[in-house]
Motif scaffolding. Structure first.
Motif, short mmCIF file in Angstrom:
data_model
loop_
_atom_site.label_atom_id
_atom_site.label_comp_id
_atom_site.label_asym_id
_atom_site.label_seq_id
_atom_site.Cartn_x
_atom_site.Cartn_y
_atom_site.Cartn_z
N ALA A 97 0.84 -1.20 0.00
CA ALA A 97 0.00 0.00 0.00
C ALA A 97 0.87 1.25 0.00
N ALA A 98 0.23 2.38 -0.28
CA ALA A 98 0.89 3.68 -0.23
C ALA A 98 0.19 4.54 0.81
N HIS A 99 0.98 5.23 1.62
CA HIS A 99 0.46 6.17 2.61
C HIS A 99 1.36 7.40 2.61
N ARG A 100 0.78 8.57 2.88
CA ARG A 100 1.55 9.82 2.80
C ARG A 100 2.63 9.93 3.87
N THR A 101 2.33 9.52 5.12
CA THR A 101 3.23 9.84 6.23
C THR A 101 3.77 8.66 7.01
N LEU A 104 8.04 3.96 5.63
CA LEU A 104 8.10 2.85 4.69
C LEU A 104 8.46 1.59 5.44
N GLY A 105 7.79 0.49 5.13
CA GLY A 105 8.02 -0.77 5.82
C GLY A 105 7.05 -1.03 6.96
N THR A 106 6.19 -0.06 7.28
CA THR A 106 5.22 -0.22 8.36
C THR A 106 4.15 -1.23 7.96
N VAL A 122 1.93 -3.89 3.73
CA VAL A 122 3.17 -3.20 4.07
C VAL A 122 3.21 -1.90 3.27
N ILE A 123 3.50 -0.80 3.93
CA ILE A 123 3.62 0.50 3.25
C ILE A 123 4.97 0.53 2.53
#
Length: 168
Positions: A97-101, A104-106, A122-123
């Motif tokens: 997935a993609a998230h703004r804040t 990465l790896g969360t 996983v972001i």
């Protein structure tokens, strides 16, 4: 022809005068009315919708965990194979997935509010870049939460673990 040149230079002169002093010289109302907002009504309404679409709620599990609510969408197929912000190649078949804040790896648990279906992702990228959206899901992750037909759903995000690498 001479008259049109004269009018053109007069308009340019007024514009330059206005630019240099910051206020229109031809409008008395503009100089006396106080400015209430720098943003246009269109920008202000999109800002309001952005704050409404991302509700931050403390989870009942522990004081440190955070739950986010908002709109999730499916990644575009045209991004398949391109590099993500993490350096990996994007694949619609992976649970990413993609998230703004979020770092990465969360690892995040995404739950469809309507169907109650969940998926762990996983972001690995940044986005979405629309004000009313909170996360972009790969097609495989979207299918797991039951939004593969609509492409959009209200979801709840629970942070499971943050990445040890803070490269955002």
């Amino acid at each position: 022809m001479q008259t049109s040149k004269l009018v053109f230079f007069a308009v340019i002169g007024l514009a330059m005068f206005e630019f240099s002093f910051g206020q229109p010289c031809y409008s008395a109302a503009a100089t006396t009315a106080p400015k209430t907002s720098q943003a246009s009504p269109k920008i202000a309404s999109s800002t309001k919708s952005a704050t409404k679409s991302h509700a931050i709620v403390r989870s009942h599990k522990s004081d440190s965990s955070l739950t986010l609510k908002g709109i999730a969408v499916v990644y575009s197929d045209r991004l398949n194979g391109r590099k993500t912000a993490s350096g990996q190649r994007f694949s619609q078949k992976q649970m990413t997935a993609a998230h703004r804040t979020l770092p990465l790896g969360t690892k995040v648990l995404v739950t469809n509010v309507r169907s109650k279906q969940s998926v762990e992702v996983v972001i690995n990228d940044r986005g979405p870049w629309h004000a009313d959206r909170i996360i972009d899901l790969s097609a495989a992750a979207a299918a797991q939460v039951g939004m593969h037909k609509t492409g959009k759903a209200l979801v709840k995000l629970e942070i499971l673990s943050e990445s040890a690498v803070k490269n955002s």
